[in-house]
Enzyme design. Sequence first.
Site, short mmCIF file in Angstrom:
data_model
loop_
_atom_site.label_atom_id
_atom_site.label_comp_id
_atom_site.label_asym_id
_atom_site.label_seq_id
_atom_site.Cartn_x
_atom_site.Cartn_y
_atom_site.Cartn_z
CD GLU A 108 -1.61 44.60 71.36
OE1 GLU A 108 -1.05 45.00 72.41
OE2 GLU A 108 -1.01 44.37 70.31
CE1 TYR A 126 -2.92 46.38 74.48
CE2 TYR A 126 -3.96 45.09 76.22
CZ TYR A 126 -3.10 45.19 75.15
OH TYR A 126 -2.40 44.07 74.74
#
Length: 432
Positions: free
Chosen positions: A241, A153
């Site tokens: 993101e 991530y």
Amino acid sequence: MAASMASQAVARGLHGASAKYLFLDKFKCARVSSRRWLNLQEYQSKKLMQESGVTVQRFYVADNPPDALQAAKRLNAKEIVLKAQILAGGRGKGVFNSGLKGGVHLTKDPSVVGELASKMLGYSLTTKQTPKEGVEVKTVMVAEALDITRETYFAILMDRACNGPVMVGSPQGGMDIEEVADKSPELIFKEVIDIFEGVRDDQALRMAANLGFKGPLERQAADQIMRLYDLFLKVDATQVEVNPLGETPEGQVVCFDAKISFDDNAEFRQKAVFAMGDMSESDPTETEAAKWDLKYIGLDGNIACFVNGAGLAMATCDIIDLHGGKPANFLDLGGGVKEKQVYEAFKLLTADPKVEAILVNIFGGIVNCAIIANGITKACRELELKVPLVVRLEGTNVQEAKRILSESGLPIVAANDLDDAAKKAVAAITRK
């Protein structure tokens, strides 16, 4: 008092679907959302990333089955993924009204892509995040499917505490980052970015190592991180993101999925980006309200709420509920209000057939109550308002505002405070 279902719906609506909890250190989190809901389809975000040198899967976009078939052949890939392009999540488990199950399909046979696309395009896809009737699919993305050996991530976002952007990463990707931060906070890594220096090479390499990339992949991941920061600056983003940022068996670092939030205040210099915004899936009333810098949230009751500020909106919804009423919607004026906005707000509220009364609840700090009052009287006369109107005003220039309303000769019910306003609005409907 616990918040009513109505005020909870308002809160969800104000934050918007793109809002996300991002963990800035091992113990704290901040909620980040763009002020305007600029919605980009997956392929549009990937196109922006490609233009900044970020590695994504090869892909084409098609709006008809023959083009989808040709795109699959042009890819010449071992495996192909066909994705319906809608803004809602949960596409993979969705269902089309054509009978096709799943908005994401993998195949090693390019010849079946056209047939699959024919069961997607022009049909409605229903997921957990769409309305019950689903959302019509107008575009599909035909992309090269890549195996992922490991998922991480990575995000860049604005952090008030740091007065600028920060990088947030975790070696645990492909899942909700909130869950990782809750169960394994030691796996959340943060790097503060100096806005003047940008992302330094040592910072990018340290983040890549913290994400678990090793050997040549560490350098490759660091380069991708620096390019993502270039994109962040280039498009005036508030958040980029990537989940997952993965590595493939062939030794590539690839951004497989990304969400980008944009700074509403930069629209004047990001016209090309904002022109990409897809409003076709938005509520038409919300879209019309946005044209006048108004925030509109539709609810299920019959008392329209006309307020300034999200907190006041939720309080108004709660107190109507407390007195036995149900909000039909609420419309937030915000700060710099003009008479025209008030007029357009009334047009939106009265266009809702569910509305049987309107409650105006304005606390004038930076809002001039006299402007509100003039807008109300103009709207009542020109729109020939047919439903009861209860008005509570407090704050700047309130005495002048009350004089305007009282001398208008219109059947406006004045309220002393919010509790009194809610009681009178509910009573007006009860008498009907």
